[in-house]
Design a protein around this motif. Structure first.
Motif, PDB file in Angstrom:
ATOM      1  N   GLY A   1       8.299  19.122  55.136  1.00  0.00           N
ATOM      2  CA  GLY A   1       8.787  19.050  56.511  1.00  0.00           C
ATOM      3  C   GLY A   1       9.117  17.640  56.950  1.00  0.00           C
ATOM      4  N   ASN A   2       8.570  16.642  56.266  1.00  0.00           N
ATOM      5  CA  ASN A   2       8.911  15.253  56.540  1.00  0.00           C
ATOM      6  C   ASN A   2       9.948  14.730  55.548  1.00  0.00           C
ATOM      7  OD1 ASN A   2       8.206  12.132  55.905  1.00  0.00           O
ATOM      8  ND2 ASN A   2       7.901  12.581  58.077  1.00  0.00           N
ATOM      9  N   LEU A   3       9.750  15.045  54.272  1.00  0.00           N
ATOM     10  CA  LEU A   3      10.549  14.425  53.206  1.00  0.00           C
ATOM     11  C   LEU A   3      12.002  14.895  53.195  1.00  0.00           C
ATOM     12  CD1 LEU A   3      10.498  12.434  50.857  1.00  0.00           C
ATOM     13  CD2 LEU A   3       9.594  14.252  49.391  1.00  0.00           C
ATOM     14  N   TRP A   4      12.263  16.107  53.723  1.00  0.00           N
ATOM     15  CA  TRP A   4      13.651  16.594  53.718  1.00  0.00           C
ATOM     16  C   TRP A   4      14.561  15.614  54.438  1.00  0.00           C
ATOM     17  CZ3 TRP A   4      16.884  17.347  57.785  1.00  0.00           C
ATOM     18  CH2 TRP A   4      16.309  17.408  59.061  1.00  0.00           C
ATOM     19  N   LEU A   5      14.072  15.041  55.534  1.00  0.00           N
ATOM     20  CA  LEU A   5      14.911  14.163  56.355  1.00  0.00           C
ATOM     21  C   LEU A   5      15.133  12.819  55.667  1.00  0.00           C
ATOM     22  CD1 LEU A   5      16.434  13.635  58.974  1.00  0.00           C
ATOM     23  CD2 LEU A   5      14.251  13.249  60.123  1.00  0.00           C
ATOM     24  N   THR A   6      14.122  12.355  54.929  1.00  0.00           N
ATOM     25  CA  THR A   6      14.264  11.119  54.160  1.00  0.00           C
ATOM     26  C   THR A   6      15.272  11.329  53.023  1.00  0.00           C
ATOM     27  OG1 THR A   6      11.960  10.663  54.732  1.00  0.00           O
ATOM     28  CG2 THR A   6      12.928   9.333  52.968  1.00  0.00           C
TER      29      THR A   6
ATOM     30  N   TYR B   1       7.521  24.082  47.009  1.00  0.00           N
ATOM     31  CA  TYR B   1       8.899  23.719  47.368  1.00  0.00           C
ATOM     32  C   TYR B   1       9.298  24.419  48.666  1.00  0.00           C
ATOM     33  CZ  TYR B   1      14.010  23.304  46.611  1.00  0.00           C
ATOM     34  OH  TYR B   1      15.351  23.052  46.724  1.00  0.00           O
ATOM     35  N   ARG B   2       9.819  23.657  49.640  1.00  0.00           N
ATOM     36  CA  ARG B   2      10.251  24.221  50.926  1.00  0.00           C
ATOM     37  C   ARG B   2      11.585  23.611  51.335  1.00  0.00           C
ATOM     38  NH1 ARG B   2       6.496  26.599  49.685  1.00  0.00           N
ATOM     39  NH2 ARG B   2       4.491  26.980  50.693  1.00  0.00           N
TER      40      ARG B   2
ATOM     41  N   PRO C   1       9.602  19.584  47.127  1.00  0.00           N
ATOM     42  CA  PRO C   1       8.159  19.782  47.119  1.00  0.00           C
ATOM     43  C   PRO C   1       7.514  18.609  47.860  1.00  0.00           C
ATOM     44  CG  PRO C   1       8.833  18.780  45.061  1.00  0.00           C
ATOM     45  CD  PRO C   1      10.087  18.957  45.885  1.00  0.00           C
ATOM     46  N   PRO C   2       6.210  18.656  48.149  1.00  0.00           N
ATOM     47  CA  PRO C   2       5.546  17.451  48.638  1.00  0.00           C
ATOM     48  C   PRO C   2       5.574  16.389  47.541  1.00  0.00           C
ATOM     49  CG  PRO C   2       3.928  19.157  48.123  1.00  0.00           C
ATOM     50  CD  PRO C   2       5.287  19.781  47.985  1.00  0.00           C
ATOM     51  N   ALA C   3       5.472  15.127  47.942  1.00  0.00           N
ATOM     52  CA  ALA C   3       5.549  14.057  46.940  1.00  0.00           C
ATOM     53  C   ALA C   3       4.754  12.856  47.417  1.00  0.00           C
ATOM     54  CB  ALA C   3       7.001  13.665  46.691  1.00  0.00           C
TER      55      ALA C   3
END
Lengths: 451, 536
Positions: free
Chosen positions: B283-288, B496-497, B520-522
């Protein structure tokens, strides 16, 4: 459709007839209709090549119907009798299904509007060939120069807006607009400059002057050096001032402050109206009739907008009051302004620079986003011409910075004001007039390699 | 706690494995629901526009008749603020005359109006001819004779009653308002339906219907002494799905938790600025990903075509970057597609009439490709031919309405999951000290996509592999290549989202694109974190 026919579509009489075709069909207690119509033409170029251009004609009618405190809006761009009838019926059907809105107010009664002349035939008659000729000025200059690449956009529009209701309100404003922005980059990839012009009258756009200014900025900004991030005295050119200061207007809703969730929260309750919030030289106002601004003299509800001072001599005089919040607090509503002006001083930009022992000159700001609404803290970057000032002179080009700062901090740390001018390209858009601002302790938090 | 080296090995993937493991279910092919059929009247108008364009001298033309419907409802606390339905319908004609583009659009759907628009577009192109000295190279594409595609949805949100929508939102608001110190809630449902009919002079005729859904919800807590206020929002990702997605998101069932999270932020500790290991949720990393990979791999940006607005790209020139620039570690693979389940940019054919493909933008950590259209793919001919790949558009052309000209827009750009199926909890457990960030917040990036700053919704301190309380005032600043090369742990397929945006702006006049990013989270090592809690 010929240009003359299009022009007729935007006349007051044509808008009144269209309103009648909508309101005349209404069976609801209240019915507000908002009509927006216009023809927009544009031309775009980049990498010294023309890329795309187009012409679009559109008209939108929005109908908001209300039964008691229940309301809903439907919009369409089909102006046939059948489509308008459908829109009215659909908004009525939706409104009947909607729950009560306890904040709904009876329809606004007829208003008196200040006259604003914002229609210029010079702009309304601008053709695709005229726009191409204007674009050629920068393209030819850049191609001939050989050391720069030009990317630009010219958009012109002629249109009108009308807001009316069953209570007899009729607000009408027609306007033309011409907006030109130009980015010139040096072929070695180390320099970038930007300049722009905006006015309802296209004859006021000096395309050659914009091209010269952007090219000079690009060349002067080549081969920047890196400065340490930190707090610097800055001189923001009018465009950069507008990029940041305009954002205050999104935080100036009285209700947010009264509810305890804005930068204008009063410590013991209520808001900070009457308090000194920035330097005493700061006056911020809206005036649709201002010759530099020529903005729509009513808000989206049709409420008349006149001259309204928000900050006078550093003291917060007024926040934005909707009709509902104004009624609850027994004050006149201000509506939402359609333009913004920061009063300037008497110094030229050169004088501001000459008065600065060490500082950073900023051409414009970019990608501004809210970071903390408690202080109107924004982040963003400098772009297209950032320079170190030393001993009262531009010493050299410096790398771009990311900042984290607030228009409230900027205007509290004020050192000097330039002359106010209409600016052309803030991210939020609109009719904005701003001066250059000199301020201390502006917070640059990191470096950017971007050119 | 597993050390970094072990995890690198465990999380590592080879490109071959990734190609087989590319993320998400597919919507193309046999599983695609039957799309709409183009009605005869619309087809006749499109063909009349193309005939008029050709008759006026166009070498190529395409015409789109598009209806865009929007349905939205906005609430606050226990009341409806607004209910709005809008519809915009018209025809846009794009022509290529002597290697120069022209475009004109009209809302009037009569034979006279659309043929006039076609001739006006040719007039615009002729006017522009004098201002260009390099002709557009328009790549051939196969004709699509009777294309039809519909985005998958079970329940059409435009058929759901306004009462049902209002009731759902007001129930969610009430749940959040039960939480102490939560004083305000705003929520909304926003739906878009695009019905597009397209024809071009290659002989293509395509009808498509797309539905997109955006639920939104924000709870705001105010300290009793009015010294602070904190919000929790951006709770549900927008998707190219129907009403069933709103029901699955279960706003009423989750709103109490979201309210509690807003209230907890009032008591969170301010962050210590400095360098921290970060564990970022999808939910955070998609924007990055969107800002630091999606935008710089747009070929038009890299070639300078967006210099005056959205900006250029540090991935320029392509001949110095493709196959050479190390973006991140060897297990980093990033895919472009317009086909993963729920992806906001999904379509059957793009607005050049091209069927999009799946392609790797970053392969084994190295820049491998750019996003392209029919106008652009030829610019990379040297690269594709060197690799023995066909020179074809990836199908990234999009216009946001009938009134807009099609140009290169972002497909879904996704970070593929690691080979090992690591979860969010696995990443936290593997981290001695750091900050975990949930949800997207503030975002800003420079015009060449080097320097960016991102906030979030919720911030947690990690100590000894566990969550040790909440932090606030956190933002991280990155330099794009440094940040991605600090990636050392990647979550797996189960974690993965998709995140996404309805409103990605680009172009002049500015157009809005809807796009998703899967990840995925990372975990990222030693990223610069600043405190945003300034007071003066």
């Amino acid at each position: 459709v010929s240009r003359q026919e299009q022009g007729a579509v935007f006349s007051r009489e044509a808008m009144q007839r269209l309103v009648e075709r909508v309101v005349g069909r209404s069976r609801a207690d209240g019915c507000q209709v908002t009509i927006t119509a216009g023809v927009t033409g544009n031309i775009r170029f980049a990498a010294n090549q023309l890329s795309t251009a187009g012409v679009v004609e559109n008209a939108t009618v929005e109908v908001e119907s209300a039964f008691g405190r229940r309301h809903a809006a439907v919009s369409t761009n089909d102006l046939s009798d059948e489509a308008l009838r459908r829109a009215v019926r659909a908004s009525e059907a939706l409104a009947r299904l909607a729950p009560d809105d306890p904040e709904w107010l009876p329809e606004l009664s007829p208003q008196r509007y200040v006259p604003v002349e914002a229609w210029f035939e010079s702009t309304a008659q601008l053709s695709a060939a005229d726009r191409a000729a204007a674009a050629r000025i920068a393209l030819d200059m850049a191609r001939a120069a050989g050391d720069v690449e030009a990317a630009g956009f010219l958009v012109s529009r002629a249109g009108a807006q009308a807001i009316a209701n069953k209570a007899g309100l009729f607000a009408y404003h027609r306007r033309t607009s011409a907006n030109y922005t130009l980015t010139v980059r040096t072929s070695d990839g180390t320099g970038s400059g930007w300049a722009a012009a905006d006015h309802p009258d296209v004859r006021r756009l000096d395309f050659a002057a914009v091209a010269r200014r952007a090219t000079e900025k690009a060349r002067a900004s080549r081969e920047p050096v890196a400065l340490e991030p930190g707090r610097y005295t800055v001189i923001l050119e009018p465009q950069a001032t507008g990029d940041l200061v305009q954002l205050m207007s999104f935080a100036m809703d009285a209700r947010l402050a009264d509810e305890g969730r804005s930068a204008f929260v009063g410590p013991g309750g209520g808001n900070r109206i009457g308090e000194r919030i920035v330097d005493a030289r700061v006056t911020l106002l809206s005036d649709p009739a201002d010759a530099d601004l020529r903005a729509r003299p009513f808000d989206d509800q049709g409420l008349a907008l006149g001259r309204q001072v928000w900050i006078a001599d550093g003291v917060l005089r007024q926040l934005f009051y909707t009709r509902y919040w104004a009624q609850r607090h027994n004050r006149p509503p201000t509506g939402t302004p359609t333009c913004l002006r920061l009063e300037g001083g008497t110094q030229s930009l050169d004088e501001l620079i000459a008065s600065t022992e060490r500082g950073v000159l900023v051409t414009r700001l970019w990608y501004l986003r809210s970071v903390d609404p408690r202080t109107i803290l924004y982040t963003g970057l400098t772009r297209d011409g950032t320079f170190l000032i030393e001993g009262g002179r531009l010493a050299r080009s410096v790398r771009n910075f990311r900042f984290n700062d607030s228009p409230l901090f900027l205007l509290s740390n004020l050192e000097g004001l330039g002359r106010t001018e209409r600016i052309a390209g803030t991210e939020a858009g609109g009719h904005i007039a701003m001066p250059a601002v000199k301020a201390r302790d502006f917070h640059f938090t990191s470096l950017s390699e971007a050119v | 706690v597993t050390d970094r080296r072990t995890f690198l090995k465990q999380a590592g993937t080879a490109a071959a494995a990734v190609a087989a493991a590319s993320a998400g279910a597919r919507t193309a092919g046999a599983g695609t629901p039957q799309g709409p059929a183009m009605d005869a009247a619309t087809r006749d108008l499109l063909l009349a526009a193309l005939d008029a364009a050709r008759g006026a001298g166009a070498a190529y033309a395409d015409a789109r008749i598009a209806r865009r419907r929007q349905n939205s409802i906005f609430t606050r606390e226990q009341q409806i603020r607004n209910v709005v339905e809008s519809e915009s319908l018209g025809c846009g004609v794009r022509v290529l005359v002597d290697g120069t583009w022209g475009f004109a659009a009209t809302r009037r759907l009569t034979r006279q109006a659309v043929t006039a628009a076609a001739r006006e577009a040719v007039g615009v192109a002729r006017a522009n001819r004098a201002a260009r000295d390099r002709a557009v190279e328009w790549l051939p594409a196969p004709a699509v004779r009777n294309g039809s595609w519909r985005s998958p949805y079970r329940l059409d949100p435009f058929a759901v009653s306004m009462e049902e929508k209002a009731t759902l939102l007001l129930r969610a608001n009430a749940e959040a308002l039960r939480v102490p110190n939560v004083r305000f809630v705003s929520s909304a449902l926003f739906f878009v339906k695009e019905e597009k009919s397209y024809a071009n002079t290659d002989g293509s005729l395509i009808a498509q219907t797309l539905i997109r859904t955006l639920p939104s919800f924000t709870a705001t807590a105010v300290a009793p002494d009015r010294s602070d206020f904190q919000s929790r929002g951006n709770v549900v990702a927008p998707m190219q799905r129907g009403w069933e997605y709103v029901l699955e998101a279960d706003l009423p069932g989750n709103a109490g938790r979201w309210g509690e999270e807003a209230a907890q932020k009032l008591a969170a500790r301010p962050v210590e600025p400095g360098r921290h290991d970060l564990v970022l949720d999808p939910g955070n990393l998609w924007l990055t990903i969107h800002e630091s990979i999606g935008h710089p791999t747009e070929l038009d940006r890299a070639m300078g075509y967006e210099a005056n607005y959205a900006g250029t790209s540090f991935l320029a020139p392509p001949e110095r970057m493709l196959g050479r620039l190390r973006y991140g570690p060897e297990f980093m693979n990033v895919q472009g597609d317009r086909s993963q389940e729920g992806g906001l940019s999904n379509c059957g054919w793009d607005d050049d009439g091209v069927a999009p493909d799946e392609f790797l933008l970053i392969r084994d950590g190295v820049l491998h490709d750019y996003q392209t259209t029919r106008e652009q793919a030829d610019w990379l001919r040297w690269w594709y031919e060197r690799q023995g790949r066909p020179v074809r558009s990836h199908g990234c052309s999009y216009a946001d309405s009938w009134a807009s000209v099609a140009f290169q827009r972002m497909p879904n750009v996704s970070l593929l999951p690691g080979e090992r199926d690591l979860s969010w909890d696995d990443l936290i457990a593997a981290t001695d000290r750091g900050i975990a960030i949930v949800g997207d917040g503030s975002y800003s990036i420079d015009q060449q996509r080097y320097n960016a700053q991102f906030g979030g919704q919720l911030f947690y301190e990690i100590r000894d592999g566990r969550i040790a309380g909440m932090l606030k005032d956190v933002a991280y600043q990155i330099r794009t290549p440094d940040f991605w090369n600090s990636l050392d742990l990647l979550g797996g397929r189960s974690a993965y989202r998709l995140g996404g945006s309805f409103f990605d702006g680009k172009g002049q006049p500015s157009q809005s694109n809807a796009v998703s990013h899967g990840t995925p989270p990372a975990r990222f090592r030693q990223v610069t974190v600043i405190s945003t809690g300034r007071r003066a």
